[in-house]
Design an enzyme around this catalytic site. Structure first.
Site, PDB file in Angstrom:
ATOM      1  N   ARG A 102       0.695  -1.145  -0.163  1.00  0.00           N
ATOM      2  CA  ARG A 102       0.146   0.148  -0.105  1.00  0.00           C
ATOM      3  C   ARG A 102       0.928   1.203   0.039  1.00  0.00           C
ATOM      4  O   ARG A 102       1.628   1.414   1.004  1.00  0.00           O
ATOM      5  CB  ARG A 102      -0.918  -0.132   1.190  1.00  0.00           C
ATOM      6  CG  ARG A 102      -1.904   1.142   1.393  1.00  0.00           C
ATOM      7  CD  ARG A 102      -2.765   0.951   2.533  1.00  0.00           C
ATOM      8  NE  ARG A 102      -3.633   1.935   2.986  1.00  0.00           N
ATOM      9  CZ  ARG A 102      -4.885   2.180   2.570  1.00  0.00           C
ATOM     10  NH1 ARG A 102      -5.499   1.235   1.837  1.00  0.00           N
ATOM     11  NH2 ARG A 102      -5.640   3.191   2.713  1.00  0.00           N
ATOM     12  N   HIS A 129      -6.984   1.585  -7.081  1.00  0.00           N
ATOM     13  CA  HIS A 129      -7.054   0.686  -5.775  1.00  0.00           C
ATOM     14  C   HIS A 129      -8.017  -0.516  -6.176  1.00  0.00           C
ATOM     15  O   HIS A 129      -9.078  -1.126  -5.951  1.00  0.00           O
ATOM     16  CB  HIS A 129      -8.084   1.565  -4.762  1.00  0.00           C
ATOM     17  CG  HIS A 129      -8.356   1.081  -3.330  1.00  0.00           C
ATOM     18  ND1 HIS A 129      -7.621  -0.135  -3.036  1.00  0.00           N
ATOM     19  CD2 HIS A 129      -8.648   1.554  -2.240  1.00  0.00           C
ATOM     20  CE1 HIS A 129      -7.570  -0.311  -1.695  1.00  0.00           C
ATOM     21  NE2 HIS A 129      -8.462   0.686  -1.221  1.00  0.00           N
ATOM     22  N   GLN A 132      -9.729  -3.073  -3.593  1.00  0.00           N
ATOM     23  CA  GLN A 132     -11.190  -2.556  -3.467  1.00  0.00           C
ATOM     24  C   GLN A 132     -12.192  -2.818  -4.257  1.00  0.00           C
ATOM     25  O   GLN A 132     -13.274  -3.079  -3.964  1.00  0.00           O
ATOM     26  CB  GLN A 132     -10.944  -0.989  -3.203  1.00  0.00           C
ATOM     27  CG  GLN A 132     -12.336  -0.362  -2.484  1.00  0.00           C
ATOM     28  CD  GLN A 132     -12.720  -0.916  -1.286  1.00  0.00           C
ATOM     29  OE1 GLN A 132     -11.916  -0.810  -0.284  1.00  0.00           O
ATOM     30  NE2 GLN A 132     -14.032  -1.426  -0.950  1.00  0.00           N
ATOM     31  N   ASP A 225     -16.897   8.330  -2.879  1.00  0.00           N
ATOM     32  CA  ASP A 225     -15.603   8.180  -2.148  1.00  0.00           C
ATOM     33  C   ASP A 225     -15.380   9.614  -1.323  1.00  0.00           C
ATOM     34  O   ASP A 225     -16.121  10.558  -1.653  1.00  0.00           O
ATOM     35  CB  ASP A 225     -14.256   8.129  -3.039  1.00  0.00           C
ATOM     36  CG  ASP A 225     -12.900   7.795  -2.344  1.00  0.00           C
ATOM     37  OD1 ASP A 225     -13.178   7.295  -1.066  1.00  0.00           O
ATOM     38  OD2 ASP A 225     -11.934   7.932  -2.929  1.00  0.00           O
ATOM     39  N   CYS A 265     -15.949   3.158  -0.153  1.00  0.00           N
ATOM     40  CA  CYS A 265     -15.059   2.074   0.276  1.00  0.00           C
ATOM     41  C   CYS A 265     -14.352   2.327   1.671  1.00  0.00           C
ATOM     42  O   CYS A 265     -13.648   1.594   2.222  1.00  0.00           O
ATOM     43  CB  CYS A 265     -13.758   2.411  -0.831  1.00  0.00           C
ATOM     44  SG  CYS A 265     -12.878   4.243  -0.684  1.00  0.00           S
ATOM     45  N   ARG A 293     -13.776  -7.409   1.363  1.00  0.00           N
ATOM     46  CA  ARG A 293     -12.059  -7.022   1.084  1.00  0.00           C
ATOM     47  C   ARG A 293     -11.426  -8.553   1.503  1.00  0.00           C
ATOM     48  O   ARG A 293     -10.530  -8.663   0.953  1.00  0.00           O
ATOM     49  CB  ARG A 293     -11.701  -6.039   1.928  1.00  0.00           C
ATOM     50  CG  ARG A 293     -12.155  -4.677   1.448  1.00  0.00           C
ATOM     51  CD  ARG A 293     -11.351  -4.246   0.206  1.00  0.00           C
ATOM     52  NE  ARG A 293     -10.152  -4.197   0.194  1.00  0.00           N
ATOM     53  CZ  ARG A 293      -9.183  -3.043   0.783  1.00  0.00           C
ATOM     54  NH1 ARG A 293     -10.057  -2.108   1.145  1.00  0.00           N
ATOM     55  NH2 ARG A 293      -8.054  -3.235   0.837  1.00  0.00           N
TER      56      ARG A 293
END
Length: 327
Positions: A102, A129, A132, A225, A265, A293
């Protein structure tokens, strides 16, 4: 056999994406049946950015796959400052079975993958991402029954990694994707071109607009988001004004299809990009999305190990049967 990595949403073909989602569904129902990391083998998990869901889901998932997660926080390794990414990769590939990172720059992930025989997974970068989106697509498919031909609207900051991944992963799944944000905050041309190229293969459609109402009209999946991502805190007041028309509210959802589902998310800021009424309402599948996830990333890790020839025969058999729906 060539090592498979997962750095962007398009690293899976449309067929492979379906196979990974099928595997994720099966592993959700059979959480400890596949253990490609038994030993335990080690998976290195690097965090250059803070995390809740990524840390928990990868840590728990690696353990459920029979492995040992080695969590490495900022300042705990030489990666990228005292030692090059390439040299770090050459060390890691001899000692760990997976590398999860990450980070900030997508180029770092690409360099790591270029020099590693162990699969490298993008757990978030400034550009994408993709893990996700595996969870998001799994959650949407659970509720809608299918993805191809469905419509997905993303509202808000459309120049960020989530907008990029919604666009790419959505068309990869055969969904018509509508991205809405203010001028200057829309996906870059190279992302749009990549999405259109993949959409031509899947029969999907790409719409980029500044009109939130046009994006929402009849949409079956609505996503958003945070308007203020990490490192943008000084821009908060400006962004709150700029993105105000793109809030996912009850009024906005009234333009979507009946029975539309809502994705976010997390972390979410109630009253900003999404209202509490919607986030905590009946159309929200955000908590299923967060749970997934774990399942989607377990499926991805198992699949990458099998595809790379790094799993035993029994694991490969179970993965092949589960992804084909015959397990």
């Amino acid at each position: 056999m060539t090592t498979r990595h997962f750095l962007t949403d398009l690293d899976l073909s449309p067929e492979e994406l379906t196979r990974v989602l099928n595997l994720a569904d099966w592993m959700k129902a059979n959480p400890y049946a596949i253990k490609p990391l038994a030993g335990p083998q080690t998976a290195a998990v690097f965090f250059d950015k803070t995390s809740t869901r990524t840390r928990i889901s990868f840590g728990s998932g690696i353990a459920a796959l029979g492995g040992s997660p080695l969590i490495i926080n900022p300042g705990e390794s030489q990666l990228g400052h005292k030692e090059s990414i390439a040299d770090t990769a050459r060390v890691l590939e001899r000692q760990v079975s997976l590398i999860v990172w990450r980070t900030y720059a997508q180029t770092g992930l690409e360099e790591m993958a270029e020099h590693s025989r162990a699969p490298v997974i993008n757990a978030l970068s400034d550009d994408y991402h993709p893990c996700q989106l595996l969870a998001d697509l799994q959650a949407a498919r659970e509720k809608l029954g299918s993805l191809a031909g469905r419509s997905l609207a993303y509202l808000g900051d459309a120049a960020n990694n989530m907008a990029n991944s919604y666009l790419l992963a959505g068309v990869n799944a055969g969904m018509d994707v509508r991205i809405a944000g203010p001028g200057g905050y829309l996906p870059s041309q190279d992302i749009i071109l990549a999405a259109e190229e993949r959409a031509a293969q899947t029969g999907a459609k790409v719409t980029i607009t500044t009109d939130p109402g046009a994006a929402l009209q009849g949409a079956e999946v609505v996503a958003t988001d945070t308007w203020v991502s990490m490192g943008q805190e000084e821009e908060k007041e400006q962004r709150m004004r700029l993105f105000g028309d793109y809030q996912v509210s009850a009024e906005a959802m009234g333009k979507a299809a009946e029975g539309a589902v809502v994705l976010h998310c997390l972390p979410a800021y109630r009253g900003a990009e999404i209202t509490a009424e919607v986030l905590d309402g009946e159309q929200s599948i955000i908590w299923d999305e967060a749970e997934n996830r774990l399942h989607a990333q377990k499926a991805l890790m198992a699949w990458l190990l099998v595809e790379s020839g790094l799993a035993d025969g029994e694991t490969a058999r179970l993965v092949r049967e589960a992804e084909a729906g015959t397990a």
